[in-house]
Write a protein that holds these residues in place. Structure first.
Motif: not given
Length: 492
Positions: A106-108, A110-111
């Motif tokens: 989610s953070v790296k 963004k999926k």
């Protein structure tokens, strides 16, 4: 312990060396290291990441062109262009890395999880369609949901993945948990599992061994434990733990370990800590008289293994803690025989240097011994003159005139600075009689001011033999030249 007998080693030294701040390996460096890794017996060599640059691809192709026994691998993200660049380098396999923790997804990236799953499956299928061996790796697996990790592994197997890898990306595992995780994973997936550990908490080797005990069949390692941040699991530690503590063979030629360690240290510019296990400078070095006395009776008293197993030698360091046993052994290894009177005098002179805070080098001991024994020995390499040119707009250049075995030799060389240039010119001048490598270089100011007396200590090697020597001058270049020539004369 049968699991240990089937361990494979995937070495990421070439990629992780370049991920270490300040390190940039040339194509020639990579070929040299890869060749040595192959001689060491490594099963898979991760030669780099083909997507990085044309220079990186050139170096990977150069490694592939060596036609080594080891499988040559490229690191890839779960993206088809990465695979295309790897294919263009003609590698055997790819280390296909899919972020699997929610933090990374989610953070790296963004999926979401399903998008990552689909990307991993599609990229695996694409690579297999093009004939590549695929090792599907779960990045940050130690912080991932294990059920999701198992599902993405099994989907990867269905897509054709040949091997799987569990990455402890920031070194958060502990050995007890590692072994339990791998026992669970090995019962849940039907493909060979690898372990890839980082050493942020100093547990890289312990966690790797625990994973192998839990059923992992391949360990990701690096020479000297180099890698980003605190590094990766050290090959030498895993190999020797398996061979000497678990009494299982690994297929690694352990006698090449120390030589490989020094090569990687020299080419990467990353020094090995003196107290580093097995391959550090102090690992088989002894000073205290009581220890050396024990070694003379039985080397196992103060050594867990013989240094020869790693392709290195035992070293006796002399100083104020030295005793008769230390001096006797050190002098004997130099080829001298001394009686009690001479031994007493040599010991007194050694302690005198130690009491003044001096490190007694090999060259110092040889000089002391020859003086006490009244031996006159002419140096084989004598400095006649040297010249250095350096500046902010000038390539540092040095020229030397040496007398080598009575013959005058003049050579010049360039380097990163005047000292480096001077050593390059000396190395050229003696190339006809010896190939000497500078392993370590240290300089200290003995007095203050711009005219300070400096002391240079060097460690030189030739054909696996190492010596230390010193030079003391107000001119740092001359002190360095003096130290190097003293060492060279000791080696040859």
């Amino acid at each position: 312990m049968i699991l240990f007998e089937n361990v494979r080693f995937l070495d990421t030294t070439l990629r992780d060396g370049e991920q270490t701040p300040g390190v940039a390996l040339t194509s020639s460096d990579k070929v040299t290291i890869a060749t040595r890794l192959d001689e060491l017996g490594v099963d898979v060599i991760e030669a780099g990441s083909a997507i990085t640059s044309e220079g990186e691809r050139e170096s990977i192709r150069a490694v592939v062109a060596q036609d080594l026994n080891a499988e040559i691998c490229s690191y890839c993200r779960i993206m088809k262009p990465d695979v295309d660049f790897a294919l263009a380098c003609d590698v055997d396999s790819i280390h296909l890395v899919a972020p699997v923790s929610d933090l990374h997804i989610s953070v790296k990236l963004k999926k979401d999880r399903e998008t990552v799953r689909q990307m991993a499956v599609e990229t695996t299928e694409y690579a297999k369609e093009h004939g590549l061996i695929v090792e599907l790796s779960g990045e940050d697996a130690s912080r991932a949901d294990l059920d999701f990790l198992k599902s993405i592994y099994n989907d990867g197997i269905d897509a054709g993945a040949d091997r799987l890898c569990f990455c402890d990306t920031v070194g958060l595992l502990v050995p007890e948990r590692t072994e339990l995780i791998f026992k669970d994973l090995c019962s849940a997936v039907k493909a060979p599992l690898s372990i890839h550990c980082h050493n942020d908490f100093g547990l890289g080797t312990a966690n790797t061994i625990a994973a192998l005990r839990g059923g992992a069949q391949q360990a990701h390692v690096t020479i000297n434990g180099i890698g980003e941040r605190s590094g990766n699991t050290a090959l030498e530690e895993v190999v020797m733990t398996i061979e000497w503590l678990y009494k299982c063979k690994t297929g690694i030629n352990t006698k090449e370990i120390f030589k490989t360690s020094r090569l990687v240290s020299r080419l990467t510019g990353i020094p090995v800590a003196p107290n580093k296990s097995l391959i550090g400078g102090n690992a088989f070095t002894h000073e205290a008289g009581i220890h050396v006395h024990g070694l003379l009776a039985d080397t196992s008293t103060y050594e867990p293994i013989r240094p020869e197993v790693l392709g290195r030698e035992r070293k006796i360091v002399l100083g104020k803690h030295a005793g008769k046993s230390s001096v006797t052994l050190a002098v004997k290894e130099m080829g001298f025989e001394v009686d009690d009177t001479h031994l007493h005098e040599i010991l007194n002179r050694v302690k005198e240097l130690g009491d003044h805070g001096k490190k007694v080098t090999d060259a110092d001991l040889q000089t002391i011994t020859e003086t006490v024994l009244n031996i006159q020995r002419e140096a084989k390499v004598i400095l006649e003159e040297y010249t250095v040119v350096s500046g902010n707009r000038v390539t540092p250049t040095a020229s030397v005139k040496l007398r080598v075995d009575g013959k005058e030799v003049v050579e010049a060389g360039t380097g990163d600075g005047p000292v480096d240039a001077a050593f390059a010119s000396i190395k050229k001048a003696i190339s006809g009689i010896a190939d000497v490598q500078l392993e370590e270089y240290h300089v200290d100011a003995i007095s203050g001011g711009t005219d300070a007396l400096v002391e240079v200590l060097v460690k030189l090697s030739k054909d696996g033999k190492m010596v230390t020597s010193r030079g003391s001058r107000t001119d740092i270049v001359m002190a360095s030249v003096e130290a190097v020539l003293n060492g060279i004369n000791r080696l040859i």
